[in-house]
Design a protein around this motif. Structure first.
Motif, PDB file in Angstrom:
ATOM      1  N   ASP A  48     -10.590  23.982  10.324  1.00 53.27           N
ATOM      2  CA  ASP A  48     -10.096  22.619  10.513  1.00 53.27           C
ATOM      3  C   ASP A  48      -9.557  22.100   9.181  1.00 53.27           C
ATOM      4  OD1 ASP A  48     -12.304  21.798   8.985  1.00 53.27           O
ATOM      5  OD2 ASP A  48     -13.360  20.897  10.678  1.00 53.27           O
ATOM      6  N   ASP A  49      -9.153  20.846   9.155  1.00 51.04           N
ATOM      7  CA  ASP A  49      -8.554  20.264   7.947  1.00 51.04           C
ATOM      8  C   ASP A  49      -9.511  20.237   6.758  1.00 51.04           C
ATOM      9  OD1 ASP A  49      -6.164  19.884   9.270  1.00 51.04           O
ATOM     10  OD2 ASP A  49      -6.582  17.782   9.772  1.00 51.04           O
ATOM     11  N   ASP A  50     -10.820  20.292   7.033  1.00 54.52           N
ATOM     12  CA  ASP A  50     -11.817  20.287   5.967  1.00 54.52           C
ATOM     13  C   ASP A  50     -12.244  21.689   5.561  1.00 54.52           C
ATOM     14  OD1 ASP A  50     -11.911  17.453   5.911  1.00 54.52           O
ATOM     15  OD2 ASP A  50     -13.296  17.467   7.619  1.00 54.52           O
ATOM     16  N   GLY A  51     -11.623  22.709   6.140  1.00 56.15           N
ATOM     17  CA  GLY A  51     -11.965  24.091   5.811  1.00 56.15           C
ATOM     18  C   GLY A  51     -13.161  24.632   6.565  1.00 56.15           C
TER      19      GLY A  51
END
Length: 96
Positions: A48-51
């Protein structure tokens, strides 16, 4: 051999990441066995966008549908409820 694109999304409950991490070594063992047998082309985690890992993509190849089904029955991310949904589509790797 027939090639397949496997797109799998993880469960999102509170214990999902722990389940993934607990069986991850066994998943990698299975991937190494697939590679040694010529069935594994490429694979990795979707982030996801947060890794954070939220799923997986694999490109696999098998002689027939029975081998694909046998893999599905033994894949620990399926049997241990890491992947909530698994989409498998016929695929062809481009030779470039």
């Amino acid at each position: 051999m027939k090639q397949y694109l496997v797109t799998a999304y993880d469960y999102t409950d509170d214990g999902a990441l722990k389940r993934r991490m607990d069986v991850r070594p066994h998943h990698f063992d299975g991937a190494r066995e697939l590679k040694a047998n010529g069935n594994f082309i490429v694979g990795g985690a979707m982030l996801d966008d947060d890794g954070k890992m939220v799923g997986s993509i694999m490109i696999l190849q098998f002689e027939d549908e029975e081998q694909l089904e046998a893999w599905k029955q033994s894949e620990v991310y399926i049997t241990q409820n890491v992947w909530e949904s698994v989409d498998i589509k016929p695929f062809r790797v481009a030779e470039v």
